[in-house]
Design a protein around this motif. Structure first.
Motif, PDB file in Angstrom:
ATOM      1  N   SER A  13      -9.590  -3.221   6.826  1.00 17.09           N
ATOM      2  CA  SER A  13      -9.920  -4.276   7.971  1.00 17.09           C
ATOM      3  C   SER A  13     -10.740  -3.350   8.997  1.00 17.09           C
ATOM      4  O   SER A  13     -11.648  -4.087   9.802  1.00 17.09           O
ATOM      5  N   LEU A  66      -9.785  -2.853  -3.380  1.00 21.56           N
ATOM      6  CA  LEU A  66      -8.707  -2.926  -2.365  1.00 21.56           C
ATOM      7  C   LEU A  66      -7.889  -3.794  -2.844  1.00 21.56           C
ATOM      8  O   LEU A  66      -6.403  -3.405  -2.683  1.00 21.56           O
ATOM      9  N   ASN A  67      -8.139  -4.992  -3.177  1.00 18.87           N
ATOM     10  CA  ASN A  67      -7.092  -6.068  -3.373  1.00 18.87           C
ATOM     11  C   ASN A  67      -6.481  -5.770  -4.711  1.00 18.87           C
ATOM     12  O   ASN A  67      -5.052  -6.283  -4.851  1.00 18.87           O
ATOM     13  N   SER A  68      -6.780  -5.400  -5.735  1.00 15.70           N
ATOM     14  CA  SER A  68      -6.679  -5.404  -6.998  1.00 15.70           C
ATOM     15  C   SER A  68      -6.150  -3.983  -7.630  1.00 15.70           C
ATOM     16  O   SER A  68      -5.384  -3.898  -8.479  1.00 15.70           O
ATOM     17  N   ARG A  73     -16.803 -10.835 -10.934  1.00 17.53           N
ATOM     18  CA  ARG A  73     -15.843 -10.032 -10.248  1.00 17.53           C
ATOM     19  C   ARG A  73     -15.579  -8.797 -11.114  1.00 17.53           C
ATOM     20  O   ARG A  73     -15.611  -7.591 -10.420  1.00 17.53           O
ATOM     21  N   ALA A 123      -4.674  -3.170   3.592  1.00 21.32           N
ATOM     22  CA  ALA A 123      -5.559  -4.306   4.192  1.00 21.32           C
ATOM     23  C   ALA A 123      -5.923  -4.101   5.749  1.00 21.32           C
ATOM     24  O   ALA A 123      -6.940  -4.085   6.187  1.00 21.32           O
ATOM     25  N   ALA A 162     -13.984  -4.693  -1.966  1.00 24.19           N
ATOM     26  CA  ALA A 162     -12.965  -5.671  -1.638  1.00 24.19           C
ATOM     27  C   ALA A 162     -11.928  -5.892  -2.571  1.00 24.19           C
ATOM     28  O   ALA A 162     -10.867  -6.036  -2.822  1.00 24.19           O
ATOM     29  N   GLU A 163     -12.515  -6.340  -4.060  1.00 23.93           N
ATOM     30  CA  GLU A 163     -11.841  -6.417  -5.167  1.00 23.93           C
ATOM     31  C   GLU A 163     -10.990  -5.198  -5.356  1.00 23.93           C
ATOM     32  O   GLU A 163      -9.984  -5.269  -5.816  1.00 23.93           O
ATOM     33  N   TYR A 195     -18.383  -6.785  -2.341  1.00 27.59           N
ATOM     34  CA  TYR A 195     -17.430  -7.624  -3.175  1.00 27.59           C
ATOM     35  C   TYR A 195     -16.569  -6.833  -4.155  1.00 27.59           C
ATOM     36  O   TYR A 195     -15.452  -6.906  -4.218  1.00 27.59           O
ATOM     37  N   LEU A 212       0.272  -2.868   0.319  1.00 25.25           N
ATOM     38  CA  LEU A 212      -0.649  -3.905   0.564  1.00 25.25           C
ATOM     39  C   LEU A 212      -1.306  -3.943   1.934  1.00 25.25           C
ATOM     40  O   LEU A 212      -2.305  -4.072   2.448  1.00 25.25           O
TER      41      LEU A 212
END
Length: 132
Positions: free
Chosen positions: A17, A30-32, A119, A13, A27-28, A24, A9
């Motif tokens: 960045s 990449l995060n999840s 989302r 990140a 980003a979601e 959105y 992660l």
């Protein structure tokens, strides 16, 4: 295992960045999702090797669906709250339930459901952009 997840992660990140702007949905993702499905959705994320079943290559969903992106099926798969237990076990998390737990804390029950749904729509829309 926790160290492997944290390292994966952190790497993602840092890579994310460097981008100036992202949606959105991205980003979601990449995060999840990227930790299993990979940065570009090919199913080659860093945790893919340790899972019992390799994550799906998300870039071929349209190809495997006669050239049309299966938006409703992707949305339902991500959400996962309405899957039938008789259809077998899920390999991926039930994101609808996990997102809702977070969102209810911030927006309350009704607002949480709206934010969770948005989302998932953003995420499904981003996955559509990954199609080859």
């Amino acid at each position: 295992m926790k160290i492997l997840i944290a390292a994966a992660l952190a790497t993602m990140a840092c890579q994310a960045s460097t981008a100036q702007e992202m949606s959105y949905g991205e980003a979601e993702y990449l995060n999840s999702c990227a930790v299993c499905h990979g940065l570009h959705g090919k199913g080659d994320g860093p945790l893919g090797e340790v899972l019992l079943k390799r994550p799906a290559d998300l870039t071929r969903l349209s190809e495997r669906n006669g050239g049309a992106f299966p938006y409703s099926r992707v949305f339902a798969t991500i959400d996962g709250r309405y899957a039938l237990p008789s259809h077998g076990d899920r390999e991926m998390p039930v994101w609808g339930r996990q997102f809702l737990e977070e969102d209810v804390k911030v927006y309350g029950p009704s607002g949480g459901e709206i934010v969770t749904t948005e989302r998932i729509h953003n995420l499904a829309g981003y996955i559509e952009t990954l199609q080859d």
